[in-house]
Design a protein around this motif. Sequence first.
Motif, mmCIF file in Angstrom:
data_model
loop_
_atom_site.group_PDB
_atom_site.id
_atom_site.type_symbol
_atom_site.label_atom_id
_atom_site.label_comp_id
_atom_site.label_asym_id
_atom_site.label_seq_id
_atom_site.Cartn_x
_atom_site.Cartn_y
_atom_site.Cartn_z
ATOM 1 N N GLY A 137 0.838 -1.201 0.000
ATOM 2 C CA GLY A 137 0.000 0.000 0.000
ATOM 3 C C GLY A 137 0.864 1.239 0.000
ATOM 4 N N PRO A 138 0.236 2.390 -0.198
ATOM 5 C CA PRO A 138 0.976 3.659 -0.286
ATOM 6 C C PRO A 138 1.325 4.221 1.083
ATOM 7 N N CYS A 139 2.180 5.189 1.096
ATOM 8 C CA CYS A 139 2.580 5.884 2.331
ATOM 9 C C CYS A 139 1.381 6.525 3.022
ATOM 10 N N THR A 147 5.667 -1.350 3.413
ATOM 11 C CA THR A 147 5.514 -1.194 1.970
ATOM 12 C C THR A 147 5.246 0.263 1.586
ATOM 13 N N GLY A 148 4.946 1.106 2.569
ATOM 14 C CA GLY A 148 4.812 2.534 2.292
ATOM 15 C C GLY A 148 6.148 3.187 1.976
ATOM 16 N N ALA A 155 2.380 9.195 9.685
ATOM 17 C CA ALA A 155 2.178 8.403 10.900
ATOM 18 C C ALA A 155 0.753 8.535 11.414
ATOM 19 N N HIS A 156 -0.163 8.920 10.519
ATOM 20 C CA HIS A 156 -1.588 9.021 10.869
ATOM 21 C C HIS A 156 -2.373 7.985 10.063
ATOM 22 N N PRO A 157 -3.433 7.442 10.660
ATOM 23 C CA PRO A 157 -4.325 6.582 9.870
ATOM 24 C C PRO A 157 -5.019 7.417 8.797
ATOM 25 N N ASN A 158 -5.304 6.775 7.658
ATOM 26 C CA ASN A 158 -6.122 7.471 6.672
ATOM 27 C C ASN A 158 -7.598 7.368 7.088
ATOM 28 N N ALA A 159 -8.480 7.978 6.306
ATOM 29 C CA ALA A 159 -9.888 8.064 6.713
ATOM 30 C C ALA A 159 -10.507 6.684 6.880
#
Length: 186
Positions: A137-139, A147-148, A155-159
């Motif tokens: 997955g992406p950064c 894999t980012g 260092a934050h979760p995405n939505a």
Amino acid sequence: MSFGTAVRACSAAVLMVGTLLGGQAVAAPAAPAQNEFAATTVTYDVSAAAEFVDAVHQGAANWNESVDNVELVAAQPGGPANIEVIADNGWPRAITTSLGNGIVYMGRQATAEGHLPVRIAAHEFGHILGLPDIKPGPCSSLMSGSTGGAGCTNAHPNAAEAAQVEANFGGFLSPEPYDEPLVFQD
Ligand SMILES: [Zn+2]
């Protein structure tokens, strides 16, 4: 989830009940906005986190900024904790025995390869909060882990990741132990 829905529906019904006064229906005064449930507190112990203590606190703070239904709180020194955070020389990993409980290993092998300690801490907390690895997955994805990319500073979760954790902690929580501890080697 069904319990949470029931509580919300019930609260709304109470607010809509009018009071009969002099034969006229009077709307109940608006209640101050408040959460239907208190956040679940999950404590973590950094007494064995060595040089990663600050990174672990920041990783926890990043989750607390992103979700409302659970709050990561540093345990009292010497007191009990839901999550033990341990620095070692292996690869970062997490073992979780039930939602909100487990062990996080801040492995130095990854930081030696350039992976950001705060991202590692937040990622491993994500496992304890019920998220799987989402790789590759992406950064921009916290759960993409290594894999980012070694240079990834997110260092934050995405939505979507935050929404899943909100859902995991969205009802009255009585966590059942997993059938077997879940081990995430990243
Ligand atoms: Zn992982």
